[in-house]
Design an enzyme around this catalytic site. Structure first.
Site, mmCIF file in Angstrom:
data_model
loop_
_atom_site.group_PDB
_atom_site.id
_atom_site.type_symbol
_atom_site.label_atom_id
_atom_site.label_comp_id
_atom_site.label_asym_id
_atom_site.label_seq_id
_atom_site.Cartn_x
_atom_site.Cartn_y
_atom_site.Cartn_z
ATOM 1 N N CYS A 43 0.933 -1.197 -0.138
ATOM 2 C CA CYS A 43 -0.164 -0.027 0.021
ATOM 3 C C CYS A 43 1.024 1.256 0.056
ATOM 4 O O CYS A 43 2.191 1.028 -0.446
ATOM 5 C CB CYS A 43 -0.962 -0.048 1.105
ATOM 6 S SG CYS A 43 -0.304 -0.137 2.767
ATOM 7 N N CYS B 6 -1.415 0.902 7.459
ATOM 8 C CA CYS B 6 -3.050 0.578 7.719
ATOM 9 C C CYS B 6 -3.339 -0.532 6.710
ATOM 10 O O CYS B 6 -3.733 -1.911 7.309
ATOM 11 C CB CYS B 6 -3.833 1.713 7.208
ATOM 12 S SG CYS B 6 -3.456 3.274 8.086
ATOM 13 N N ARG B 7 -3.302 -0.715 5.528
ATOM 14 C CA ARG B 7 -3.926 -1.699 4.617
ATOM 15 C C ARG B 7 -3.030 -2.893 4.389
ATOM 16 O O ARG B 7 -3.741 -4.190 4.653
ATOM 17 C CB ARG B 7 -4.434 -1.237 3.186
ATOM 18 C CG ARG B 7 -5.526 -0.022 3.464
ATOM 19 C CD ARG B 7 -5.673 0.591 2.172
ATOM 20 N NE ARG B 7 -4.464 1.591 1.794
ATOM 21 C CZ ARG B 7 -4.287 2.246 0.699
ATOM 22 N NH1 ARG B 7 -5.173 2.240 -0.184
ATOM 23 N NH2 ARG B 7 -3.256 2.972 0.588
ATOM 24 N N SER B 8 -1.921 -2.730 4.065
ATOM 25 C CA SER B 8 -1.076 -3.800 3.627
ATOM 26 C C SER B 8 -0.785 -4.682 4.849
ATOM 27 O O SER B 8 -0.653 -5.837 4.848
ATOM 28 C CB SER B 8 0.148 -3.558 2.725
ATOM 29 O OG SER B 8 0.958 -2.617 3.591
ATOM 30 N N ASP C 261 -8.335 4.085 1.132
ATOM 31 C CA ASP C 261 -7.260 4.149 2.011
ATOM 32 C C ASP C 261 -8.049 4.742 3.389
ATOM 33 O O ASP C 261 -8.612 5.960 3.486
ATOM 34 C CB ASP C 261 -6.324 5.428 1.601
ATOM 35 C CG ASP C 261 -5.284 5.688 2.407
ATOM 36 O OD1 ASP C 261 -5.524 5.248 3.900
ATOM 37 O OD2 ASP C 261 -4.325 6.436 2.027
ATOM 38 N N ASN D 232 2.336 1.564 4.266
ATOM 39 C CA ASN D 232 2.676 0.097 4.995
ATOM 40 C C ASN D 232 2.323 0.238 6.641
ATOM 41 O O ASN D 232 2.854 -0.402 7.272
ATOM 42 C CB ASN D 232 4.105 -0.273 4.690
ATOM 43 C CG ASN D 232 4.451 -1.755 5.132
ATOM 44 O OD1 ASN D 232 5.534 -2.242 5.488
ATOM 45 N ND2 ASN D 232 3.383 -2.650 5.168
#
Ligand code: 4NP
Length: 157
Positions: free
Chosen positions: A9, A14-16, A123, A12
């Site tokens: 993401c 939140c999402r990934s 995001d 690195n």
């Protein structure tokens, strides 16, 4: 040799990190290695965002030991599959690809669930707590599909 998967993401944090923790929880550890990275460098060395840690914890997944790092060209050599969270991540990663073979490793993650639709994982960083629940649920659903596919593709190796 284990099959290596990289989740990418922007930050690195939140999402990934969630995608890494969720996919790793669905795959046998002796056959698959899952990691994550960000295209940006602002959060290098940091723990995932507290809100990602909390939503993962609530579903029994501990991502608190992860540390952010930046995506690097070498990752194309080291990883077999690279899943990016949104179109902007896709362009940033593809711009670093040294050759066509490297480009083929990169997929927009939600295309595994909605082929060719190019849907982004939103995001959640600047948003509210419930953004993290939405992201978790999207990633959990797509990681079921990815885990099933990977296990099938690599069952004889
Ligand atoms: P991520 O979220 O890409 O899912 O880790 C973000 C984290 C931090 C920032 C942007 C997105 N930031 O601008 O600092």
């Amino acid at each position: 040799m284990p099959v290596k998967i990289l989740m990418v993401c922007l930050g690195n944090i939140c999402r990934s990190p969630l995608a890494e923790g969720i996919l790793a929880s669905k795959l046998p550890k002796d056959k698959f290695i899952v990691d994550s990275a960000g295209t940006g460098d602002w959060h290098v060395g940091k723990q995932p965002d507290k809100r990602s840690i909390a939503i993962a914890n609530s579903r029994g997944i501990d991502i608190s030991c992860q540390k952010a790092r930046q995506f690097r060209k070498q990752d194309f050599k080291e990883y077999d599959y690279i899943y990016v969270m949104d179109g902007s991540n896709y362009r940033n990663v593809i711009d670093l690809a040294p050759d066509e073979e490297s480009k083929k490793k990169v997929s927009l993650i939600l295309n595994e669930l909605f082929p060719n639709e190019n849907v982004d994982v939103p995001d959640p960083y600047f948003g509210l707590e419930n953004g993290f629940v939405t992201v978790y649920e999207m990633l959990d659903e797509v990681c079921d599909v990815i885990a099933e596919k990977l296990i099938k593709e690599h069952s004889s190796s």
